[in-house]
Scaffold this motif. Sequence first.
Motif, short mmCIF file in Angstrom:
data_model
loop_
_atom_site.label_atom_id
_atom_site.label_comp_id
_atom_site.label_asym_id
_atom_site.label_seq_id
_atom_site.Cartn_x
_atom_site.Cartn_y
_atom_site.Cartn_z
N SER A 10 0.85 -1.18 0.00
CA SER A 10 0.00 0.00 0.00
C SER A 10 0.89 1.24 0.00
CB SER A 10 -0.89 -0.01 1.25
OG SER A 10 -1.48 1.24 1.44
N LEU A 11 0.52 2.22 -0.82
CA LEU A 11 1.27 3.47 -0.83
C LEU A 11 0.99 4.32 0.40
CD1 LEU A 11 0.98 4.48 -4.59
CD2 LEU A 11 2.94 3.52 -3.40
N THR A 12 -0.19 4.14 1.00
CA THR A 12 -0.54 4.93 2.18
C THR A 12 -0.13 4.25 3.48
OG1 THR A 12 -2.77 3.98 2.15
CG2 THR A 12 -2.46 6.09 1.04
N SER A 13 0.15 2.97 3.43
CA SER A 13 0.59 2.22 4.61
C SER A 13 1.66 1.22 4.14
CB SER A 13 -0.60 1.49 5.24
OG SER A 13 -0.20 0.76 6.36
N PRO A 14 2.91 1.68 3.96
CA PRO A 14 3.95 0.89 3.30
C PRO A 14 4.28 -0.44 3.97
CG PRO A 14 4.66 3.16 3.59
CD PRO A 14 3.36 3.02 4.30
N ASP A 15 3.89 -0.64 5.23
CA ASP A 15 4.17 -1.92 5.85
C ASP A 15 3.00 -2.91 5.66
OD1 ASP A 15 2.74 -0.17 7.47
OD2 ASP A 15 3.39 -1.11 9.32
N THR A 16 2.00 -2.51 4.87
CA THR A 16 0.90 -3.40 4.50
C THR A 16 1.20 -3.95 3.11
OG1 THR A 16 -0.65 -2.09 5.79
CG2 THR A 16 -1.59 -3.55 4.14
N CYS A 17 1.67 -5.19 3.05
CA CYS A 17 2.11 -5.78 1.79
C CYS A 17 1.48 -7.16 1.59
CB CYS A 17 3.63 -5.92 1.76
SG CYS A 17 4.51 -4.35 1.89
N GLU A 18 1.45 -7.57 0.34
CA GLU A 18 0.96 -8.88 -0.07
C GLU A 18 1.98 -9.49 -1.03
OE1 GLU A 18 -2.21 -10.37 0.48
OE2 GLU A 18 -2.76 -8.78 1.86
N LYS A 42 2.08 -2.90 -12.70
CA LYS A 42 1.24 -1.84 -13.28
C LYS A 42 -0.23 -2.12 -13.01
CE LYS A 42 4.40 -0.73 -17.01
NZ LYS A 42 4.64 -0.85 -18.46
N ASP A 43 -0.64 -3.38 -13.13
CA ASP A 43 -2.04 -3.75 -12.88
C ASP A 43 -2.43 -3.50 -11.43
OD1 ASP A 43 -2.38 -4.48 -15.51
OD2 ASP A 43 -2.26 -6.63 -15.13
N ALA A 44 -1.54 -3.76 -10.51
CA ALA A 44 -1.83 -3.53 -9.09
C ALA A 44 -2.14 -2.06 -8.87
CB ALA A 44 -0.65 -3.96 -8.22
N PHE A 45 -1.33 -1.19 -9.41
CA PHE A 45 -1.55 0.25 -9.23
C PHE A 45 -2.85 0.69 -9.90
CE2 PHE A 45 -0.90 4.75 -10.30
CZ PHE A 45 -0.64 5.24 -9.04
N LYS A 46 -3.14 0.13 -11.07
CA LYS A 46 -4.31 0.53 -11.85
C LYS A 46 -5.63 0.03 -11.26
CE LYS A 46 -5.90 0.30 -16.64
NZ LYS A 46 -5.57 -0.19 -17.98
N TYR A 47 -5.66 -1.21 -10.76
CA TYR A 47 -6.93 -1.84 -10.42
C TYR A 47 -7.22 -2.00 -8.93
CZ TYR A 47 -7.12 -3.07 -15.34
OH TYR A 47 -7.14 -3.01 -16.70
N LEU A 48 -6.27 -1.77 -8.06
CA LEU A 48 -6.48 -2.09 -6.64
C LEU A 48 -6.82 -0.91 -5.76
CD1 LEU A 48 -3.82 -4.84 -6.01
CD2 LEU A 48 -6.23 -5.07 -6.50
N GLY A 50 -8.60 1.06 -3.28
CA GLY A 50 -9.60 0.73 -2.28
C GLY A 50 -9.56 -0.71 -1.78
N TRP A 51 -8.70 -1.56 -2.34
CA TRP A 51 -8.61 -2.95 -1.91
C TRP A 51 -8.09 -3.01 -0.48
CZ3 TRP A 51 -4.24 -6.64 -1.84
CH2 TRP A 51 -4.66 -7.95 -1.69
N LYS A 52 -8.75 -3.78 0.35
CA LYS A 52 -8.42 -3.92 1.77
C LYS A 52 -8.37 -2.58 2.49
CE LYS A 52 -6.27 -8.40 1.80
NZ LYS A 52 -5.19 -9.23 2.32
N GLN A 54 -7.24 0.25 1.52
CA GLN A 54 -6.09 1.10 1.19
C GLN A 54 -6.33 1.80 -0.14
OE1 GLN A 54 -3.58 1.42 3.43
NE2 GLN A 54 -4.74 0.03 4.71
N GLN A 55 -5.89 3.04 -0.25
CA GLN A 55 -6.16 3.83 -1.45
C GLN A 55 -5.42 3.32 -2.69
OE1 GLN A 55 -5.33 7.87 -0.39
NE2 GLN A 55 -7.36 8.18 0.47
N SER A 56 -4.15 3.05 -2.59
CA SER A 56 -3.37 2.65 -3.77
C SER A 56 -2.37 1.57 -3.40
CB SER A 56 -2.58 3.82 -4.34
OG SER A 56 -3.33 4.95 -4.50
N TRP A 57 -2.09 0.72 -4.37
CA TRP A 57 -1.10 -0.35 -4.20
C TRP A 57 -0.11 -0.25 -5.35
CZ3 TRP A 57 -1.37 -4.11 -0.29
CH2 TRP A 57 -2.50 -4.02 0.51
N LYS A 58 1.12 -0.64 -5.08
CA LYS A 58 2.15 -0.61 -6.11
C LYS A 58 3.13 -1.75 -5.86
CE LYS A 58 5.29 2.30 -8.58
NZ LYS A 58 5.76 3.62 -8.86
N GLY A 59 3.63 -2.31 -6.94
CA GLY A 59 4.65 -3.34 -6.81
C GLY A 59 5.89 -2.79 -6.13
N LYS A 60 6.37 -3.52 -5.13
CA LYS A 60 7.57 -3.09 -4.40
C LYS A 60 8.80 -3.84 -4.90
CE LYS A 60 9.42 -2.59 0.24
NZ LYS A 60 9.16 -2.75 1.66
#
Length: 72
Positions: A10-18, A42-48, A50-52, A54-60
């Motif tokens: 999650s970009l808003t909570s960086p210690d929340t990862c999958e 790219k798909d994670a950022f585009k489609y996720l 509000g998932w769980k 969190q506002q945005s997700w990005k590949g780390k």
Amino acid sequence: MFKAILVVCSLTSPDTCETWVDAIGPYPTLAACETRALEMSKDAFKYLNGWKGQQSWKGKSFNCNRLPKGML
């Protein structure tokens, strides 16, 4: 053969990862696996959004694991 694995956070909570394992592969070359891992990021950022909650997700990070011979 290579299997793509991606860690998205999650970009808003960086210690929340999958950790995600690609369901489409495996791939015959390392380059093809890396291309798929970047596509997943790219798909994670585009489609996720509000998932769980969190506002945005990005590949780390990603990894392309070589599969043992005879294993798909």
